[in-house]
Design a protein around this motif. Structure first.
Motif, mmCIF file in Angstrom:
data_model
loop_
_atom_site.group_PDB
_atom_site.id
_atom_site.type_symbol
_atom_site.label_atom_id
_atom_site.label_comp_id
_atom_site.label_asym_id
_atom_site.label_seq_id
_atom_site.Cartn_x
_atom_site.Cartn_y
_atom_site.Cartn_z
ATOM 1 N N VAL A 25 0.860 -1.247 0.116
ATOM 2 C CA VAL A 25 0.051 0.085 0.020
ATOM 3 C C VAL A 25 1.010 1.188 0.020
ATOM 4 C CG1 VAL A 25 -0.045 -0.219 2.490
ATOM 5 C CG2 VAL A 25 -1.798 1.324 1.083
ATOM 6 N N HIS A 26 0.521 2.107 -0.967
ATOM 7 C CA HIS A 26 1.242 3.516 -1.106
ATOM 8 C C HIS A 26 0.328 4.462 -0.400
ATOM 9 C CE1 HIS A 26 3.901 6.775 -2.100
ATOM 10 N NE2 HIS A 26 2.988 7.288 -2.773
ATOM 11 N N VAL A 27 0.598 5.110 0.523
ATOM 12 C CA VAL A 27 -0.264 6.288 0.996
ATOM 13 C C VAL A 27 -0.056 7.628 0.483
ATOM 14 C CG1 VAL A 27 -0.947 7.464 3.111
ATOM 15 C CG2 VAL A 27 -0.782 5.040 3.177
ATOM 16 N N HIS A 28 -0.676 8.375 -0.313
ATOM 17 C CA HIS A 28 -0.328 9.390 -1.382
ATOM 18 C C HIS A 28 -1.020 10.422 -0.338
ATOM 19 C CE1 HIS A 28 -0.626 12.498 -4.062
ATOM 20 N NE2 HIS A 28 -0.141 11.622 -5.378
ATOM 21 N N ASN B 22 6.169 16.229 -5.648
ATOM 22 C CA ASN B 22 6.734 14.935 -6.211
ATOM 23 C C ASN B 22 5.916 13.777 -5.895
ATOM 24 O OD1 ASN B 22 9.034 16.139 -7.324
ATOM 25 N ND2 ASN B 22 9.951 16.147 -5.243
ATOM 26 N N ALA B 23 4.586 13.991 -5.285
ATOM 27 C CA ALA B 23 3.883 12.921 -4.685
ATOM 28 C C ALA B 23 3.327 11.739 -5.648
ATOM 29 C CB ALA B 23 2.881 13.432 -3.873
ATOM 30 N N ASP B 24 2.870 12.635 -6.731
ATOM 31 C CA ASP B 24 2.442 11.743 -7.902
ATOM 32 C C ASP B 24 3.669 10.832 -8.594
ATOM 33 O OD1 ASP B 24 -0.130 12.789 -7.662
ATOM 34 O OD2 ASP B 24 0.094 14.363 -9.158
ATOM 35 N N ALA B 25 4.625 11.529 -8.645
ATOM 36 C CA ALA B 25 6.019 10.764 -9.003
ATOM 37 C C ALA B 25 6.205 9.399 -8.432
ATOM 38 C CB ALA B 25 7.079 11.612 -9.358
ATOM 39 N N TRP B 26 6.103 9.553 -6.863
ATOM 40 C CA TRP B 26 6.438 8.715 -6.058
ATOM 41 C C TRP B 26 5.553 7.529 -6.187
ATOM 42 C CZ3 TRP B 26 6.932 12.248 -1.180
ATOM 43 C CH2 TRP B 26 8.032 12.985 -1.264
ATOM 44 N N ALA B 27 4.349 7.683 -6.236
ATOM 45 C CA ALA B 27 2.894 6.930 -6.527
ATOM 46 C C ALA B 27 3.368 6.097 -7.864
ATOM 47 C CB ALA B 27 1.863 7.421 -6.598
ATOM 48 N N ARG C 48 -5.074 7.683 -1.170
ATOM 49 C CA ARG C 48 -4.933 9.081 -1.325
ATOM 50 C C ARG C 48 -5.648 9.455 -0.090
ATOM 51 N NH1 ARG C 48 -3.154 11.513 -6.103
ATOM 52 N NH2 ARG C 48 -2.926 9.755 -7.982
ATOM 53 N N VAL C 49 -4.966 10.191 0.565
ATOM 54 C CA VAL C 49 -5.519 10.899 1.794
ATOM 55 C C VAL C 49 -5.223 12.587 2.060
ATOM 56 C CG1 VAL C 49 -5.070 8.720 3.421
ATOM 57 C CG2 VAL C 49 -3.325 10.521 3.134
ATOM 58 N N GLN C 50 -5.998 13.198 2.801
ATOM 59 C CA GLN C 50 -5.849 14.469 2.982
ATOM 60 C C GLN C 50 -5.440 14.584 4.463
ATOM 61 O OE1 GLN C 50 -9.746 16.333 2.362
ATOM 62 N NE2 GLN C 50 -9.147 16.783 0.202
ATOM 63 N N VAL C 51 -4.238 15.217 4.392
ATOM 64 C CA VAL C 51 -3.651 15.713 5.946
ATOM 65 C C VAL C 51 -3.778 17.024 6.241
ATOM 66 C CG1 VAL C 51 -1.334 15.583 6.932
ATOM 67 C CG2 VAL C 51 -1.948 14.052 5.212
ATOM 68 N N ARG D 98 -1.607 7.738 7.487
ATOM 69 C CA ARG D 98 -1.099 6.380 7.099
ATOM 70 C C ARG D 98 -1.668 5.271 7.826
ATOM 71 N NH1 ARG D 98 3.685 9.250 7.145
ATOM 72 N NH2 ARG D 98 4.412 8.289 9.172
ATOM 73 N N TYR D 99 -1.762 5.480 9.212
ATOM 74 C CA TYR D 99 -2.230 4.122 9.866
ATOM 75 C C TYR D 99 -3.630 3.849 10.104
ATOM 76 C CZ TYR D 99 2.318 3.088 12.485
ATOM 77 O OH TYR D 99 3.537 2.603 12.862
ATOM 78 N N ALA D 100 -4.296 5.176 9.578
ATOM 79 C CA ALA D 100 -5.639 4.854 9.156
ATOM 80 C C ALA D 100 -5.799 3.919 7.742
ATOM 81 C CB ALA D 100 -6.557 6.021 8.897
ATOM 82 N N ALA D 101 -4.924 4.288 7.000
ATOM 83 C CA ALA D 101 -4.842 3.278 5.723
ATOM 84 C C ALA D 101 -4.442 1.931 5.964
ATOM 85 C CB ALA D 101 -3.880 4.038 4.603
ATOM 86 N N TYR D 102 -3.472 1.901 6.785
ATOM 87 C CA TYR D 102 -3.243 0.495 7.066
ATOM 88 C C TYR D 102 -4.168 -0.338 7.819
ATOM 89 C CZ TYR D 102 1.437 2.388 6.775
ATOM 90 O OH TYR D 102 2.799 3.093 6.268
ATOM 91 N N ARG D 103 -5.132 0.247 8.541
ATOM 92 C CA ARG D 103 -6.141 -0.264 9.282
ATOM 93 C C ARG D 103 -7.009 -0.819 8.349
ATOM 94 N NH1 ARG D 103 -5.014 3.990 12.991
ATOM 95 N NH2 ARG D 103 -4.166 2.703 15.144
#
Length: 445
Positions: free
Chosen positions: A61-64, A70-75, A93-96, A112-117
């Motif tokens: 899982v990649h959390v964007h 550069n976030a799109d390039a990392w994904a 894709r999350v909003q921080v 990130r941890y919410a995405a892991y759950r």
């Protein structure tokens, strides 16, 4: 590929050799893949483990976060890497948003941890390594952390609901992982924020630890061993604190006399364990010490209170009690037809409305006519068999602690008449014969 064949089995075999027994029956693993060096190395090692354990279902899982240009390039890099290795990838894709004094770094971690759950896998695998562990120990020291903080990151822990979080690289240095990734011919991304020394971790990593490494080359393993020793100490503290909580447990909270019989450090640890049972955050050390001082020294008429994000803890009736922080609806709550003494859970009020048939109570027709619960506004009076009494006086005489008096629900008829203080008193002009007496059952704090 010759170098690859030499390097990969060494690290991969070490990872498999130290596979925790708790994971032996679990086969679905998802890697938190940032695209950086550490997670790329772990992805490669887990792919090697998959060759030896064909039943292993591996995904990533990649959390964007969207915080870097550069976030799109990392994904895209993570997508290409996973495609080349045959590993399914989900991109979250999350909003921080940082708020309430929270740092942007902490808010990103929570996202990130919410995405892991939300993962479908049994085990979430993260790529923290020995350098990260050493940095974490030093950061916690600089924050004045206790033994739990200095225990740093455990290799394996529960991740509610029903998952495990595994960090299999805590015995590997970043240099070992970099050598492995280069030998495999893999590429990784660099987060430009890692160069910003305004962040304390970056300051340690970029300026302080390189100098420390020259003087104490094995500082990483020394700090990792210190973290392991602190983890043992923290486990013993938890065990003793749980025993103390059970010894002091009271129907309303913690028995004050039993708690006061403990040593001062054990008093604090028992309080922290008791608050943790409720899922409440630990108070600041100064606030905890002041609450402890008031609990032991304040006069009998005083009401020591500890205010927390989850609610309030206070002394009352020979016990340390707790009350969750709830705001009942300001406009009140219309109730459905409760004829026949139907009970009703009202979580927004922090309790449950129940009924008991008594010699004096409300007629069934009143329960069907449309009752409502309303909060206290001040100045309310309840008509009794003789005269009218202030609601605040009735609540005090019933022995309710002041924080609870402030939010005790009042029961009204459809026409706006105050009918009852549930569990305490019913209006004399409404309870004219055998009928239903309202009861109020508090939900556990």
């Amino acid at each position: 590929m010759a170098a690859s064949r030499k390097t990969q089995p060494k690290l991969a075999d070490s990872l498999i050799k130290h596979w925790p027994d708790e994971l032996s029956g679990l086969c679905a693993f998802e890697l938190g893949l940032s695209g950086g060096l550490d997670s790329v190395a772990l992805l490669s090692l887990l792919c090697a483990a998959r060759e030896q354990r064909p039943a292993l279902a591996l995904s990533a899982v990649h959390v964007h976060h969207g915080l870097s240009p550069n976030a799109d390039a990392w994904a895209a890099h993570c997508q290409a890497l996973c495609h080349s290795l045959g590993v399914p990838l989900r991109i979250e894709r999350v909003q921080v948003r940082a708020g309430g004094g929270e740092s942007l770094e902490a808010a990103a971690r929570e996202a990130r941890y919410a995405a892991y759950r939300r993962s479908a896998a049994d085990v979430i695998v993260l790529a923290h390594h020995q350098d990260d562990q050493a940095e974490t120990v030093l950061l916690q020291l600089l924050r004045g952390g206790g033994v739990k903080a200095l225990a740093a990151m455990p290799a394996l822990r529960e991740l509610p609901p029903g998952k495990r979080l595994w960090r299999p690289l805590l015995n590997f240095t970043r240099r070992q992982l970099e050598d492995h990734v280069r030998d495999q011919g893999l590429s990784w991304v660099e987060d430009e924020s890692n160069l910003d020394n305004r962040y304390r971790r970056n300051l340690l990593r970029n300026q302080i630890l390189p100098a420390l490494a020259k003087a104490v080359p094995h500082y990483r393993s020394h700090l990792a061993r210190a973290a392991a020793l602190q983890a043992d100490a923290a486990a013993i503290l938890d065990e003793v604190a749980r025993q103390d909580v059970e010894h002091c447990r009271h129907q309303s909270g913690l028995d004050l006399a039993n708690w006061q019989a403990l040593s001062e450090p054990r008093q604090r640890q028992a309080l922290l364990a008791w608050l943790d049972e409720r899922g409440w955050p630990a108070p600041e050390p100064a606030a905890l010490h002041e609450f402890q001082r008031q609990l032991t020294q304040a006069g009998a008429e005083a009401l020591p209170i500890l205010r927390l994000a989850g609610g309030v803890a206070f002394r009352f009736g020979g016990a340390i009690q707790a009350m969750a922080d709830l705001q009942p609806p300001a406009a009140g709550s219309p109730l459905p037809d409760l004829s026949g003494g139907k009970a009703l859970d009202l979580p927004e009020w922090g309790g449950r409305l129940e009924w008991a048939w008594r010699a004096q109570g409300l007629p069934d027709a009143a329960l069907a006519a449309g009752l409502a619960l309303k909060p206290r506004c001040g100045g309310e009076k309840l008509p009794l068999a003789v005269g009218r009494r202030e609601v605040k006086d009735l609540l005090r005489e019933a022995g309710l602690p002041p924080p609870l008096r402030q939010r005790w629900p009042l029961l009204y008829a459809a026409d706006g008449q105050l009918l009852a203080l549930p569990g305490i008193a019913v209006a004399g002009n409404a309870a004219t014969g055998p009928g239903w007496w309202p009861l109020w059952r508090l939900s556990p704090a």
